[in-house]
Scaffold this motif. Structure first.
Motif, PDB file in Angstrom:
ATOM      1  N   GLY C  36      77.471  -0.644  55.983  1.00 56.95           N
ATOM      2  CA  GLY C  36      77.529   0.045  57.269  1.00 56.95           C
ATOM      3  C   GLY C  36      78.956   0.157  57.737  1.00 56.95           C
ATOM      4  O   GLY C  36      79.777  -0.709  57.424  1.00 56.95           O
ATOM      5  N   PRO C  37      79.279   1.216  58.498  1.00 55.41           N
ATOM      6  CA  PRO C  37      80.647   1.375  58.990  1.00 55.41           C
ATOM      7  C   PRO C  37      81.014   0.267  59.973  1.00 55.41           C
ATOM      8  O   PRO C  37      80.140  -0.484  60.422  1.00 55.41           O
ATOM      9  CB  PRO C  37      80.622   2.747  59.676  1.00 55.41           C
ATOM     10  CG  PRO C  37      79.192   3.013  59.964  1.00 55.41           C
ATOM     11  CD  PRO C  37      78.396   2.299  58.924  1.00 55.41           C
ATOM     12  N   ASN C  38      82.303   0.161  60.305  1.00 61.06           N
ATOM     13  CA  ASN C  38      82.748  -0.849  61.271  1.00 61.06           C
ATOM     14  C   ASN C  38      81.965  -0.694  62.572  1.00 61.06           C
ATOM     15  O   ASN C  38      81.751   0.409  63.043  1.00 61.06           O
ATOM     16  CB  ASN C  38      84.241  -0.675  61.574  1.00 61.06           C
ATOM     17  CG  ASN C  38      85.076  -0.895  60.331  1.00 61.06           C
ATOM     18  OD1 ASN C  38      84.708  -1.703  59.485  1.00 61.06           O
ATOM     19  ND2 ASN C  38      86.168  -0.170  60.221  1.00 61.06           N
ATOM     20  N   HIS C 186      81.765  -3.308  51.907  1.00 59.95           N
ATOM     21  CA  HIS C 186      82.137  -1.905  52.040  1.00 59.95           C
ATOM     22  C   HIS C 186      82.296  -1.260  50.673  1.00 59.95           C
ATOM     23  O   HIS C 186      82.677  -0.108  50.572  1.00 59.95           O
ATOM     24  CB  HIS C 186      83.473  -1.782  52.795  1.00 59.95           C
ATOM     25  CG  HIS C 186      83.336  -2.006  54.264  1.00 59.95           C
ATOM     26  ND1 HIS C 186      82.448  -1.294  55.034  1.00 59.95           N
ATOM     27  CD2 HIS C 186      83.954  -2.861  55.097  1.00 59.95           C
ATOM     28  CE1 HIS C 186      82.548  -1.708  56.281  1.00 59.95           C
ATOM     29  NE2 HIS C 186      83.436  -2.662  56.345  1.00 59.95           N
ATOM     30  N   ARG C 202      73.482   1.500  60.842  1.00 63.45           N
ATOM     31  CA  ARG C 202      74.288   2.509  61.500  1.00 63.45           C
ATOM     32  C   ARG C 202      74.064   2.351  62.998  1.00 63.45           C
ATOM     33  O   ARG C 202      72.932   2.446  63.457  1.00 63.45           O
ATOM     34  CB  ARG C 202      73.846   3.885  61.030  1.00 63.45           C
ATOM     35  CG  ARG C 202      74.877   4.955  61.301  1.00 63.45           C
ATOM     36  CD  ARG C 202      74.286   6.297  61.027  1.00 63.45           C
ATOM     37  NE  ARG C 202      75.017   7.031  60.015  1.00 63.45           N
ATOM     38  CZ  ARG C 202      74.489   8.063  59.381  1.00 63.45           C
ATOM     39  NH1 ARG C 202      73.238   8.414  59.595  1.00 63.45           N
ATOM     40  NH2 ARG C 202      75.212   8.721  58.517  1.00 63.45           N
ATOM     41  N   TYR C 224      78.324   6.112  55.860  1.00 60.19           N
ATOM     42  CA  TYR C 224      79.671   6.080  56.444  1.00 60.19           C
ATOM     43  C   TYR C 224      80.094   7.453  56.961  1.00 60.19           C
ATOM     44  O   TYR C 224      81.202   7.641  57.406  1.00 60.19           O
ATOM     45  CB  TYR C 224      80.681   5.583  55.392  1.00 60.19           C
ATOM     46  CG  TYR C 224      80.497   4.116  55.055  1.00 60.19           C
ATOM     47  CD1 TYR C 224      81.233   3.142  55.714  1.00 60.19           C
ATOM     48  CD2 TYR C 224      79.573   3.718  54.110  1.00 60.19           C
ATOM     49  CE1 TYR C 224      81.068   1.806  55.424  1.00 60.19           C
ATOM     50  CE2 TYR C 224      79.397   2.385  53.812  1.00 60.19           C
ATOM     51  CZ  TYR C 224      80.149   1.429  54.466  1.00 60.19           C
ATOM     52  OH  TYR C 224      79.979   0.108  54.188  1.00 60.19           O
ATOM     53  N   ARG C 225      79.192   8.429  56.834  1.00 59.89           N
ATOM     54  CA  ARG C 225      79.596   9.783  57.189  1.00 59.89           C
ATOM     55  C   ARG C 225      79.507   9.992  58.691  1.00 59.89           C
ATOM     56  O   ARG C 225      78.669   9.374  59.335  1.00 59.89           O
ATOM     57  CB  ARG C 225      78.699  10.787  56.453  1.00 59.89           C
ATOM     58  CG  ARG C 225      79.292  12.164  56.392  1.00 59.89           C
ATOM     59  CD  ARG C 225      78.849  12.878  55.118  1.00 59.89           C
ATOM     60  NE  ARG C 225      79.472  12.292  53.926  1.00 59.89           N
ATOM     61  CZ  ARG C 225      78.887  12.347  52.723  1.00 59.89           C
ATOM     62  NH1 ARG C 225      77.703  12.882  52.569  1.00 59.89           N
ATOM     63  NH2 ARG C 225      79.513  11.833  51.683  1.00 59.89           N
TER      64      ARG C 225
END
Lengths: 258, 224, 225
Positions: C36-38, C186, C202, C224-225
């Motif tokens: 998952g993104p930051n 990541h 997310r 991550y988009r």
């Protein structure tokens, strides 16, 4: 649900204040030594007593918060202490006026009750800065409760210590009603009751306002989606905000309370 | 629990010995403050009330320096999390920190009290010493307990250096009352007498009550 | 019994939902990799599982004990390796590990054993602040497995480590350790290779939950988009 009974309480407060003031000015006899100035006693002492009781009440509500982890108890504790601070300012100002009138100085160190009150007030003056300095609302509430309980216990202890330390023991009108003549005692008790009602009403107003604002935010969120970060940050303050989902969290929290 | 307290105390000792952050600063601060008092009051010798007041105010402010640093390493370097992850009684941290602060205060007084006797005090400190040690011990216990509680309250806030003293000083007023009133007859230049029992009792009771409060509330300051 | 069982987990920071509606099950010995993104809630999830944060809603059961009621039973059985090493910078590696060994009731011999295992014996007597970040991370690995935890919670465990060091710590925290693991990562390739189960987060919500064999890299890139 917060606003319920607010109108009745407000009317009762106005009536009680009117009764108390008319007793003060038309019924209670003039004090033999201090004359008209002594009438500030009916304002100063109830203010101080209600403020101190409010501080202790804040501590009891904080205990409830730590036991249940329900943010609504923290909100009540905050409102109790916040209102007590306002009443405390009133008590210090009226006390100062009284001291100037009867002893000729704006401040006297020989009156232990007044001195203790100042120390307690200085301690509680850090309550809001403490809250403001903690970002996470949950930790803010918990730390504020720890402070409120500690300070609440400090109130009587501090009074005892300062009382011990004051070399002078004044013949005092303050505190006990037993040495007051009948009409004065009655007036005092009515004033005290009116002040307590005023405190309760103002607390209820503040709670209702905060609750309404929380509901409004929840509604706006439902209509407009997530509130952008910038807007959320602008509303950050020392005061707790009720979470829209608070009741859900409460059920989880009460389940987890051991 | 005693095993945990011992482990924590060992860690505190190692950190303090390596950084020398608290105790030397506190002692130096106290001695410097006596010099400042000499000039501020324009007095070469003091006794009685004034002496007791100077001693207690100096010790109190020096103690605040230690209080402000007490939990900084734990808050900034993950010591709290590490402690919370271990299967130990959380009260151990309170006990260890109170003992640590108490030790700091004892070392501080080993420097500050002789320095006070040397620099400012009129009457000889030797005669007052046995009683003075008792009064200081009672006062130190209260300062250590309240200091630890306040330090734990303040350390994870944005304004930790400000909130520590602001919260601590009003809470310590009764300690100053009891301590200074008990010390002042000891330091009188004529007919020094033993302190009145009620001041010692005040200090002892205050220590006890705040000990219980800290015990009951400390856990809530640790969790996240 | 499942090592981890989470249902409808939610955790808020004020009004922001850091986690919500997270549901998953992990069997003992398996590895869950969280992508998952930051700010997606990975660290929050690890801290909840480590008993450092209490869940606001939902049920969480770790090693057979439900949180937060029985968190005392979970403490000491999980090892957390987060972004912060949880070590005192002024103390040496050896002193730090001995401190943790005493907190966990572990014999001092284990400290030397682990210092050897992460190749830090030579510099074990220098304060951590003088060591490089990779070295500190190696000591932190030793700290996380000091008490031989059944469940490892690893937040990007290979950050600051060079390939040789990653090789070095793999018997301790890699798949060879045979522990149940939750790893935040990541790195789609490395992460997928280690995973039995993949969770994609997310904005605090689960966006992907599947056995690793059914997940391909494009699905992870999508997160991550």
């Amino acid at each position: 649900m917060y606003g319920k009974g607010l109108r009745a309480l407000s009317i009762a407060t106005v009536a009680a204040m009117a009764l108390a003031l008319s007793l003060v000015f038309f019924y209670a006899p003039l004090d033999a030594e201090q004359g008209f100035l002594q009438k500030i006693f009916y304002l100063h002492v109830p203010l101080a007593i209600v403020a101190l009781c409010g501080f202790v009440l804040g501590a009891l509500l904080a205990i409830a918060h730590l036991r249940t982890r329900d943010p609504r108890w923290d909100m009540r504790s905050y409102v109790a202490i916040h209102m007590s601070l306002i009443f405390g300012v009133g008590a210090l100002i009226t006390g100062s006026i009284w001291a100037k009138g009867s002893w000729g100085h704006w401040w006297v160190w020989s009156e232990p009750t007044l001195v203790s009150f100042l120390i307690v007030f200085l301690l509680y003056a850090t309550y809001q800065p403490l809250r403001f300095a903690i970002e996470d609302p949950e930790r803010q509430a918990r730390y504020a409760s720890v402070f409120a309980i500690t300070a609440g216990a400090f109130v009587p202890l501090n009074f005892m210590a300062v009382r011990l330390a004051s070399a002078y023991v004044h013949p005092r009108v303050l505190g006990s009603t037993s040495n007051l003549p009948g009409p004065m005692a009655l007036t005092f008790l009515v004033s005290l009751a009116a002040m307590a009602l005023l405190y309760a009403t103002l607390c209820k107003f503040e709670l209702t306002a905060k609750h309404t604002r929380a509901q409004l935010r929840a509604l706006r969120r439902r209509l407009l989606g997530e509130i952008p970060d910038a807007q959320a940050r602008r509303t950050r303050s020392a005061a707790p905000t009720l979470q829209p989902g608070a009741t859900v969290g409460t059920q989880a929290a009460s389940r987890t309370a051991l | 629990m005693s095993r945990t307290v011992a482990a924590l105390l060992r860690k505190e000792l190692l950190v303090e010995l390596r950084t020398l952050e608290s105790v030397p600063a506190m002692s130096l601060f106290a001695v410097t403050t006596f010099v400042v008092f000499h000039f501020a009051l324009n007095r070469s010798v003091v006794d009685g009330d004034l002496a007791a007041g100077i001693l207690w105010v100096t010790l109190l402010f020096a103690a605040i320096l230690g209080v402000n640093r007490l939990f900084v390493a734990d808050a900034d370097q993950g010591g709290f999390d590490a402690f919370l992850l271990a299967p130990v009684d959380r009260t151990a941290m309170l006990v260890a920190k109170v003992i640590t602060l108490l030790a700091y205060l004892v070392v501080l007084e080993l420097v500050a009290v002789p320095a006070f006797g040397l620099l400012l005090l009129g009457p000889s400190i030797g005669d007052a010493l046995p009683d003075l040690i008792g009064v200081l011990a009672l006062g130190d216990l209260g300062v250590a307990v309240i200091g630890t509680l306040v330090a734990a309250l303040a350390v994870r806030t944005r304004a930790r250096d400000l909130l520590g003293p602001l919260l601590g000083l009003p809470l310590l007023v009764p300690i100053v009352i009891g301590g200074a009133r008990a010390t002042s007859p000891l330091l009188a230049s004529v007919h020094p007498t033993a302190p009145a029992a009620r001041w010692l009792l005040t200090l002892g009771l205050y220590d006890l009550v705040f000990g219980l409060i800290a015990y009951a509330l400390f856990d809530f300051l640790l969790e996240d | 019994m499942a090592a981890l069982h989470v249902e409808g987990l939610a955790r808020r920071y004020g009004e922001r939902e850091a986690l919500s509606g997270v549901t998953l099950t992990l069997e003992a010995g398996q590895t869950l990799v969280v992508f998952g993104p930051n700010g997606a809630g990975k660290t929050t999830l690890l801290r909840v599982l480590a008993t450092l944060l209490r869940p606001h809603a939902g049920t969480v059961s770790v090693l057979g004990s439900s949180l937060p009621e029985q968190s005392w039973a979970v403490r000491g059985r999980v090892g957390l390796l987060g972004h912060e090493p949880l070590l005192y910078r002024e103390l040496t590696a050896r002193e730090n590990l001995r401190f943790h060994a005493r907190l966990h009731g572990v014999a001092d011999g284990r400290v030397d054993e682990l210092l050897d295992a992460v190749a830090m014996t030579a510099r074990g007597r220098e304060p951590l602040r003088t060591l490089s970040r990779g070295m500190v991370q190696r000591v932190a690995v030793a700290r996380a497995v000091l008490h031989d935890p059944e469940l490892l919670l690893l937040d990007e465990p290979h950050s600051n480590l060079d390939p040789a060091a990653i090789e070095l710590v793999s018997p301790l925290i890699g798949s060879a350790s045979r522990r149940t693991r939750v790893i935040c990562s990541h790195d789609p390739t490395g992460g997928l290779a280690e995973a039995d189960v993949v969770l994609g987060l997310r904005a605090g919500r689960p966006a992907l939950l599947a056995p690793a064999s059914e997940v391909d890299r494009s699905q992870i890139a999508e997160l991550y988009r």
